[in-house]
Design a protein around this motif. Sequence first.
Motif, PDB file in Angstrom:
ATOM      1  N   TYR A   1      -6.341  -2.042  12.411  1.00 54.81           N
ATOM      2  CA  TYR A   1      -7.546  -1.230  12.551  1.00 54.81           C
ATOM      3  C   TYR A   1      -8.052  -1.262  13.993  1.00 54.81           C
ATOM      4  CZ  TYR A   1      -7.785  -1.565   7.399  1.00 54.81           C
ATOM      5  OH  TYR A   1      -7.510  -1.514   6.060  1.00 54.81           O
TER       6      TYR A   1
ATOM      7  N   LEU B   1     -12.111   2.665   9.905  1.00 54.88           N
ATOM      8  CA  LEU B   1     -11.303   3.471  10.815  1.00 54.88           C
ATOM      9  C   LEU B   1     -12.023   4.787  11.082  1.00 54.88           C
ATOM     10  CD1 LEU B   1      -7.737   2.952   9.293  1.00 54.88           C
ATOM     11  CD2 LEU B   1      -8.475   2.221  11.562  1.00 54.88           C
TER      12      LEU B   1
ATOM     13  N   ILE C   1      -5.793   0.878  16.373  1.00 57.33           N
ATOM     14  CA  ILE C   1      -5.939   2.300  16.062  1.00 57.33           C
ATOM     15  C   ILE C   1      -7.286   2.805  16.573  1.00 57.33           C
ATOM     16  CG2 ILE C   1      -6.270   3.968  14.196  1.00 57.33           C
ATOM     17  CD1 ILE C   1      -4.106   2.519  12.626  1.00 57.33           C
ATOM     18  N   ASN C   2      -8.348   2.038  16.335  1.00 60.42           N
ATOM     19  CA  ASN C   2      -9.669   2.418  16.827  1.00 60.42           C
ATOM     20  C   ASN C   2      -9.671   2.576  18.342  1.00 60.42           C
ATOM     21  OD1 ASN C   2     -11.835   2.707  14.788  1.00 60.42           O
ATOM     22  ND2 ASN C   2     -11.168   0.676  14.140  1.00 60.42           N
TER      23      ASN C   2
ATOM     24  N   GLY D   1      -8.920   1.351   4.719  1.00 63.50           N
ATOM     25  CA  GLY D   1      -9.675   1.315   5.961  1.00 63.50           C
ATOM     26  C   GLY D   1     -10.535   2.558   6.141  1.00 63.50           C
ATOM     27  N   PHE D   2      -9.976   3.729   5.852  1.00 66.55           N
ATOM     28  CA  PHE D   2     -10.753   4.974   5.947  1.00 66.55           C
ATOM     29  C   PHE D   2     -11.850   5.011   4.885  1.00 66.55           C
ATOM     30  CE2 PHE D   2      -7.265   6.502   8.559  1.00 66.55           C
ATOM     31  CZ  PHE D   2      -7.925   7.330   9.461  1.00 66.55           C
TER      32      PHE D   2
ATOM     33  N   LEU E   1      -4.276   1.700   5.325  1.00 63.64           N
ATOM     34  CA  LEU E   1      -5.029   2.716   6.068  1.00 63.64           C
ATOM     35  C   LEU E   1      -5.980   3.467   5.151  1.00 63.64           C
ATOM     36  CD1 LEU E   1      -2.200   4.141   8.378  1.00 63.64           C
ATOM     37  CD2 LEU E   1      -4.059   2.591   9.008  1.00 63.64           C
TER      38      LEU E   1
END
Length: 636
Positions: free
Chosen positions: A401, A440, A404-405, A434-435, A431
């Motif tokens: 995370y 994210l 990606i951030n 996370g979303f 993911l």
Amino acid sequence: MQVEDRLKELKDTINRKVPRGVTVTDVEYEGPEMVIYTDDPKRFAEEQDLIRTLARDLRKRIVVRPNILGDTEQAYDMIKSVVPDTAGITDIFFDTDTGEVLIEAEKPGVVIGKNGGTLRDITMKTGWTPKVVRTPPIPSTTIKQVRQFLRETRDERKEFLRRCGRRIHRDSIYTGRDKEQWLRLTTLGCCRQVGRAAFLLSTPESKVLIDCGESPGATGSASSPFLNVPEIYPFTTLDAVVLTHAHLDHSAYVPLLYRYGYDGPVYTTPATRDTAAMLQLDYLDVNNKEDKVPPYSSNEIREFVKHTIALGYGDVTDIAPDLKLTLHNAGHILGSAIAHFNVGNGLYNIAFTGDFFYSKSRLFNPAVSQFPRLEALMMESTYGGSEDFSPSRKEAEERLYEVINTTVTRGGKVLIPAFAVGRSQELMLALEEGFRNGLLPKCKIYLDGMIKEATALHTAYPEYLNNDLRNQIFRDNYNPFLAECFEQVDSQEKRQQIIFSDDPCVIISTSGMLNGGPVIEYLGNLAESEKNMLIFVGYQGDGTYGRRIQKGWREVPVGKKGSIVINMEVQTVEGFSGHADRRQLMNYVQYLQPKPERVFTIHGEESKTIDLASSIYKKYHIQTVAPQNLETYRLV
């Protein structure tokens, strides 16, 4: 005693055991199963414990088939009336050669009924023997093609199964009190290296090959196992092939065996059969696109599918006169199995872990570590080095995370090379959560290559998933694989649109080691910008582009396309591998029941196999070997 005489004797025995008025007209071997033919299958269905009792007494897997089949239209209507509508039946197929009716349904458990009650009702009311398969929640081209192909070749397959069954139950070539028993293990690949897995078990009676894969990144003869040595060649001397799982370093060269004379069975799980066929077809496609001569054609892949005998976890199965096979969950990828062999009716027991993961993951339960008996273990060592400790999945996801951030915030694109089977689905689940939980930024996650098809296979075989995920999909009616954040890339135009768009995004694409597939096109177009990021989440084999970039190469040659300059940021996020790390490997040996007398460390770089073998010996006082290729060990 000849096979025909043994079958006649079995028929007489069964007729003595069945209730008065029930007649067994014929008995035949079909693969590892014994098929009982009768004019009255309904009576067998009424006697709930009869088949179980016969299987226990005769020590055989038993199937009952009718001699006289009911009208298919009437049987169809009867099945629709017996099975509740909530089962969601999508197809009913009557096989007149076997007397079986294949029922495809969204909820197979409803078709089966409590303790198999609905299935018994179907047999009692129609005379047909029902078999149930799941309708994939996500449409799968692979499953559709495999099921259709098996229907089209049912006559050939029936003949193959009969031939195979007679070979399994043939008379011993060694008789008498002075018969010498021995077991030899020959290493044909995968020793002090990762890839081209292939091992041969030999007894005075039989030969069995375990796995037959490629070496990722290698070329020429170095990419395949040693298949031309006298121990295994000609392939007609093989009794069986056992496939632990579908990854190409274990399965790629199985179809080649059929090109050069093998005509016997491949034992594996149904999920591995379908997944391996998908990966093998893609393997041919990649070879053709790179102007390489593939080692076989799609015809040999069809032969592999036709000759596969699918087994469930825990099914004890005769595969040769003196060998029984049981597959157990390996926790690595969909359908992956630890292959346990009972040799000589208790003479010796050996297990091959294949690739395994000894902890619960988002997808699977941990690998099985308890067996009835175990004298030797062939154990993977991919992360067997003394420094190969991976972070927990929670830590790995937090790190994922974070990077990606960072990339999305600066307006870049994230490229993640991933294996279509296993790692991609683990990433998708991480993911998606996370979303959903706001960890994210809102951006698209694009899936390219075979990931969608591989994901469809996962939902078609939920019995291999861990309980939490299975319940989420089928009880809570929420399929995280279908979340809105995911978008499939299904055209070259779509790929180009993603590459040249200014919008930040995450791209998960095959192949996982950058040794082919659409990920190369993304890399070639995204590597120039420092805003973008390349994230490795899986093992990168020696000789692959992935390993070179991971080592720090800033320019890599890519076939005839010249070279790619790497300006994008490169990160490795440990903890997503489907392989056991050093801690898990040592714990696995610690908790093995029973403890083996000998452990062979395989499927790892030379230093890691030696290090792990030494550590196991020092800590657990078990004899260990880090074998080299082309060695033979007498185990008994």
